[in-house]
Design a protein around this motif. Structure first.
Motif, PDB file in Angstrom:
ATOM      1  N   THR A 115       0.829  -1.201   0.000  1.00 38.54           N
ATOM      2  CA  THR A 115       0.000   0.000   0.000  1.00 38.54           C
ATOM      3  C   THR A 115       0.870   1.260   0.000  1.00 38.54           C
ATOM      4  O   THR A 115       1.807   1.383   0.802  1.00 38.54           O
ATOM      5  CB  THR A 115      -0.920   0.022   1.230  1.00 38.54           C
ATOM      6  OG1 THR A 115      -1.759  -1.148   1.195  1.00 38.54           O
ATOM      7  CG2 THR A 115      -1.791   1.263   1.249  1.00 38.54           C
ATOM      8  N   ASP A 133      -5.834   0.242  -1.058  1.00 40.43           N
ATOM      9  CA  ASP A 133      -6.667   1.077  -1.930  1.00 40.43           C
ATOM     10  C   ASP A 133      -6.130   0.995  -3.354  1.00 40.43           C
ATOM     11  O   ASP A 133      -6.108  -0.077  -3.929  1.00 40.43           O
ATOM     12  CB  ASP A 133      -6.753   2.510  -1.388  1.00 40.43           C
ATOM     13  CG  ASP A 133      -5.425   3.011  -0.834  1.00 40.43           C
ATOM     14  OD1 ASP A 133      -4.384   2.821  -1.499  1.00 40.43           O
ATOM     15  OD2 ASP A 133      -5.431   3.575   0.275  1.00 40.43           O
ATOM     16  N   SER A 134      -5.664   2.113  -3.922  1.00 39.98           N
ATOM     17  CA  SER A 134      -5.255   2.116  -5.320  1.00 39.98           C
ATOM     18  C   SER A 134      -3.815   1.643  -5.498  1.00 39.98           C
ATOM     19  O   SER A 134      -3.014   1.656  -4.561  1.00 39.98           O
ATOM     20  CB  SER A 134      -5.411   3.517  -5.902  1.00 39.98           C
ATOM     21  OG  SER A 134      -4.565   4.433  -5.226  1.00 39.98           O
ATOM     22  N   SER A 159      -8.934  -0.704  -4.732  1.00 44.42           N
ATOM     23  CA  SER A 159      -9.782   0.145  -5.567  1.00 44.42           C
ATOM     24  C   SER A 159      -9.305   0.096  -7.017  1.00 44.42           C
ATOM     25  O   SER A 159      -9.658  -0.829  -7.741  1.00 44.42           O
ATOM     26  CB  SER A 159      -9.825   1.577  -5.028  1.00 44.42           C
ATOM     27  OG  SER A 159      -8.528   2.139  -4.939  1.00 44.42           O
TER      28      SER A 159
END
Length: 244
Positions: A115, A133-134, A159
């Motif tokens: 991350t 997340d991304s 994401s």
């Protein structure tokens, strides 16, 4: 060092066929098999979508192309398809198996949390990698199969996945079909930048977009619920499913 691996060493003896058709039954370190991911009836597909498939300019797909629950009217543009096109009910079974595969990939135990880090410039060994997340790829991500042509790499992305222009995924010390053992489980959407040279199966919850000249080979582009958009590039599952 940016070299990472799961457990003490990846030790796996899967038959090449199983990895190529999208199975991931593997052992990390001395642990027992964590799980199995089956593409099942989705394995012949190079492109599979839920809502639409659009080729904004000529794009080449080697492997089957399918959409479900939508029908043929949702496939537009000059796609060159070297395979079978299945729509609606004909692709429904593949879509069900795609959901199973997505959930199984998401359920793998993460061994390496990346991350906040850019994948570009990393050298990674077989294993399970996750982003809360991304995820971003700028430059080249190198995946070292360590002499095992059946090596398995799983990336869990909470994401979005976005690659910069001319980004690349490069496999070393593997075989012709090692890219078939790479899985990208994405919690929303994937966007490959212009000229990206990508490998592996992109399994996204929502949309997948390949910008001008972006290619996935060997591998697949599989969108559970959303659309797939291709622009001049190629998606080829040839090494994974034996087309040709």
């Amino acid at each position: 060092s940016r070299t990472m691996e799961a457990g003490s060493r990846f030790r796996c003896g899967l038959p090449a066929l199983l990895v190529c058709v999208g199975f991931a039954a593997f052992v990390l370190g001395s642990a027992p098999a964590l799980a199995q991911t089956y593409l099942g009836t989705a394995k012949p597909y190079a492109v599979l979508a839920g809502s639409a498939i659009t080729c904004t300019t000529t794009a080449t797909v080697t492997g089957d192309l399918g959409i479900s629950p939508n029908n043929a009217s949702s496939i537009t543009g000059p796609c060159i398809i070297n395979g079978v096109t299945n729509v609606a009910a004909a692709a429904a079974g593949a879509k069900t198996d795609l959901v199973t595969a997505y959930n199984s990939l998401a359920g793998q135990a993460c061994n390496n949390n990346l991350t906040g880090q850019d994948l570009g410039g990393m050298l990674l060994n077989p294993g399970v990698y996750c982003f809360a997340d991304s995820a971003q790829l700028t430059g080249t991500l190198t995946l070292d199969a360590q002499g095992n042509p059946d090596a398995v790499f799983i990336f869990q992305i909470g994401s979005t996945l976005t690659t910069a222009s001319n980004a690349a995924v490069s496999v070393i010390n593997g075989g012709v079909a090692t890219g078939c053992g790479i899985s990208w489980q994405i919690g929303s959407s994937a966007t490959l930048g212009t000229g990206t040279d990508f490998e592996g199966n992109i399994v996204a919850l929502s949309t997948i977009t390949l910008n001008t000249g972006a290619s996935v080979s060997p591998g697949r582009v599989l969108a559970r619920n959303g659309a797939v958009t291709l622009d001049t590039g190629t998606v080829s599952a040839l090494a994974c499913i034996g087309y040709g």
